[in-house]
Motif scaffolding. Structure first.
Motif, mmCIF file in Angstrom:
data_model
loop_
_atom_site.group_PDB
_atom_site.id
_atom_site.type_symbol
_atom_site.label_atom_id
_atom_site.label_comp_id
_atom_site.label_asym_id
_atom_site.label_seq_id
_atom_site.Cartn_x
_atom_site.Cartn_y
_atom_site.Cartn_z
ATOM 1 N N LYS A 1 -22.344 -13.657 48.022
ATOM 2 C CA LYS A 1 -21.106 -13.811 47.261
ATOM 3 C C LYS A 1 -19.892 -13.486 48.120
ATOM 4 O O LYS A 1 -19.862 -12.471 48.813
ATOM 5 N N ASN B 1 -15.491 -13.100 48.300
ATOM 6 C CA ASN B 1 -14.514 -12.323 47.544
ATOM 7 C C ASN B 1 -14.240 -12.976 46.188
ATOM 8 O O ASN B 1 -13.893 -14.140 46.106
ATOM 9 N N ARG B 2 -14.471 -12.247 45.113
ATOM 10 C CA ARG B 2 -14.222 -12.666 43.731
ATOM 11 C C ARG B 2 -15.120 -13.840 43.303
ATOM 12 O O ARG B 2 -14.830 -14.503 42.313
ATOM 13 N N GLU B 3 -16.209 -14.069 44.009
ATOM 14 C CA GLU B 3 -17.163 -15.097 43.615
ATOM 15 C C GLU B 3 -18.201 -14.528 42.650
ATOM 16 O O GLU B 3 -18.595 -13.370 42.766
ATOM 17 N N THR B 4 -18.653 -15.362 41.712
ATOM 18 C CA THR B 4 -19.784 -15.015 40.859
ATOM 19 C C THR B 4 -21.029 -15.697 41.410
ATOM 20 O O THR B 4 -20.951 -16.539 42.319
ATOM 21 N N ASP C 1 -20.678 -19.360 41.155
ATOM 22 C CA ASP C 1 -19.883 -19.956 42.230
ATOM 23 C C ASP C 1 -20.731 -20.190 43.475
ATOM 24 O O ASP C 1 -20.589 -21.209 44.156
ATOM 25 N N TYR D 1 -13.008 -24.676 38.730
ATOM 26 C CA TYR D 1 -14.212 -24.059 38.167
ATOM 27 C C TYR D 1 -15.392 -25.019 38.175
ATOM 28 O O TYR D 1 -16.536 -24.598 38.352
ATOM 29 N N GLU E 1 -20.659 -14.668 30.297
ATOM 30 C CA GLU E 1 -19.771 -15.557 31.040
ATOM 31 C C GLU E 1 -19.608 -16.914 30.355
ATOM 32 O O GLU E 1 -18.570 -17.547 30.480
ATOM 33 N N ASN F 1 -15.591 -10.772 30.432
ATOM 34 C CA ASN F 1 -16.093 -11.540 31.569
ATOM 35 C C ASN F 1 -16.284 -13.022 31.239
ATOM 36 O O ASN F 1 -16.819 -13.779 32.052
ATOM 37 N N ARG G 1 -15.968 -16.803 31.039
ATOM 38 C CA ARG G 1 -15.323 -17.799 31.890
ATOM 39 C C ARG G 1 -15.328 -19.180 31.241
ATOM 40 O O ARG G 1 -14.531 -20.039 31.584
#
Length: 516
Positions: free
Chosen positions: A250, A252-255, A258, A284, A486, A506, A508
């Motif tokens: 992962k 930075n700021r990835e799930t 992603d 997205y 999510e 959380n 999305r």
């Protein structure tokens, strides 16, 4: 032969804006080797007259008459992709009126006898210059590039796959290594091989060149039926449930989702899969679906079985002689007709290694009186993924009570199935479940009753509710407490508490259904 670009060219025509404006309706259907005339006709009609509700219940003769009438009434474009046999075309012909109709039919085939020469456009191999896009390469790479294009037989699929593996290789030494690998690999396979086998060898080499983390993701695509569009979001969830998506990868700021999308993007760049971009792509959602070319799918299935990764069984072919499945980690059973019972599994077989069980019908249109019955899940106690889609259950509650004993389960899908009217409490006590799909078939106005316990599923990340899901206690379903959620699809304020939505920090993706 396969890989010349027949489907690619047909799709370009089908998606062309001017073509779309010319015809009132369009339909695309894949035939391949698994020919089912009723299925083909139903799929065409469902696209030409999407509001017609009775198509799924029509017999073959009714479908022929209906399609004939539709084509006489409005201008249509129909693409029949990958039709193999002249007999198949002769069976379909009566469905299409001949004469003064404003319709066009486009076929793709490997069989030149399907159509007379005057209606045939024959694709050839690429020329040497077409096989090498020299304007994009530095001069020092051009010679070696031409060598590789020749070794690929100038077949577009093979050229694009090798090109995909070269995408991030910028130095002469990296290109030389790939070229040498092709030489070594072809020599190992022996001299004088035919074109089809040579292409298979090139594709095989492309699989071997995949990084370690992409190989299982590619092999997993073999679970899905031939020519099926694989919905990207479903694929991501399955990869995650299988543990194929690494948290360590992962950014930075990835799930994890992603990362899964990035993995699919890498496979597409390498031309291992064909991806479909949505009409309105977003940051997205880059991909709507993906699919495998049939030659690539053959490679996928052979590698999956060779490496003991996956077993795929066609139930219609195997129901009288079910193959052994001991020590197989993943099993996909595809069925259209026939009753499946867990007695099909040999009592003496060791199934404790099985992590994924997928029982898939082709679609809801093939619902029959046949049933799926599994009375004992003790054999599968380490199962992580259970997919029972478009199935009809003999006793849905008993079956799901057994499912509630699968303590390691991470992914459960009942999408499009029938025979489930009530979910037992045990389902909501599964400690590791992170994907739950309860969007069952409700064409018969069946209501799915749930204990009001979803809010206690602390690890749940992806929840798919059908518009017919409601609480047993008469209260609205509570969602407060799903801190890791999510995805929430099928939310209906008539049956679930809207005040809980802002508490899902959380979340999305939210899809709201109609409240009556």
């Amino acid at each position: 032969m396969g890989g010349l670009g027949k489907t690619t060219l047909a799709r370009k025509i089908y998606q062309n804006k001017e073509v779309q404006r010319t015809f009132i309706a369009r339909a695309w259907v894949c035939v391949s080797q698994q020919f089912n005339v009723k299925s083909v006709l139903q799929q065409i009609l469902e696209q030409l007259v999407p509001d017609e509700k009775q198509i799924a219940n029509m017999e073959q003769r009714e479908l022929v008459i209906k399609l004939n009438k539709v084509l006489r009434r409005k201008s249509c474009l129909i693409v029949i992709d990958d039709i193999w046999e002249t007999d198949h075309w002769e069976i379909l012909k009566p469905s299409f009126p001949i004469g003064d109709v404003d319709c066009k039919i486009l076929l793709t085939t490997r069989n030149e006898k399907i159509a007379s020469e005057e209606y045939r456009y024959k694709l050839d191999f690429l020329t040497e210059d077409q096989g090498l896009m020299s304007d994009e390469l530095r001069h020092q790479l051009e010679t070696i590039g031409r060598q590789m294009a020749k070794k690929c037989g100038y077949l577009p699929l093979a050229v694009s796959v090798i090109g995909g593996s070269l995408r991030h290789k910028q130095t002469l030494s990296e290109w030389e290594k790939v070229n040498e690998n092709i030489d070594v690999y072809l020599k190992q396979q022996g001299e004088g091989v035919g074109e089809n086998k040579r292409v298979r060898q090139v594709l095989d080499l492309s699989y071997n060149a995949l990084p370690y983390y992409l190989k299982p993701c590619f092999l997993y695509l073999g679970c899905f039926p031939e020519d099926q569009e694989i919905y990207a979001e479903d694929l991501y969830l399955l990869w995650m449930a299988e543990g194929m998506i690494s948290s360590e990868d992962k950014g930075n700021r990835e799930t994890l989702r992603d990362v899964a999308e990035r993995y699919l993007s890498e496979l597409a760049f390498r031309c291992m899969v064909q991806v479909k971009v949505p009409e309105c792509p977003s940051a997205y959602r880059k991909f709507e679906s993906c699919r495998l070319h049939d030659l690539m799918r053959d490679l996928c299935l052979s590698k999956a079985e060779e490496e003991g990764f996956l077993k795929v069984i066609d139930f219609e072919e195997a129901k009288h002689n079910f193959p052994p499945i001991s020590n197989i980690p993943r099993l996909a059973i595809r069925m259209n007709e026939g009753c499946f019972h867990d007695s099909n599994f040999n009592e003496r077989e060791k199934l404790k290694h099985m992590r994924s069980l997928l029982i898939l019908r082709l679609s809801i249109m093939f619902f029959t009186k046949d049933r799926v019955t599994i009375s004992n899940f003790n054999k599968f106690k380490f199962l992580r993924i259970l997919i029972l889609e478009f199935c009809i259950f003999e006793d849905g509650r008993s079956l799901l009570s057994e499912v509630g004993k699968l303590l390691h389960l991470r992914y459960l899908s009942l999408y499009g199935s029938r025979g489930v009217e009530e979910l037992p409490v045990s389902i909501f006590n599964l400690p590791y479940l992170h994907t739950l799909n309860l969007d069952i078939d409700a064409s018969d106005d069946t209501t799915l009753k749930l204990p009001n316990m979803i809010c206690k599923m602390k690890r749940l990340r992806h929840l798919f509710l059908g518009h017919n899901c409601e609480s047993m206690d008469g209260e609205k379903l509570r969602l407060d407490g799903l801190n890791e959620l999510e995805t929430l699809e099928g939310f209906n304020s008539k049956h679930a508490c809207a005040a809980d939505i802002p508490k899902l920090t959380n979340l999305r993706k939210l899809e709201i259904g109609w409240a009556e």
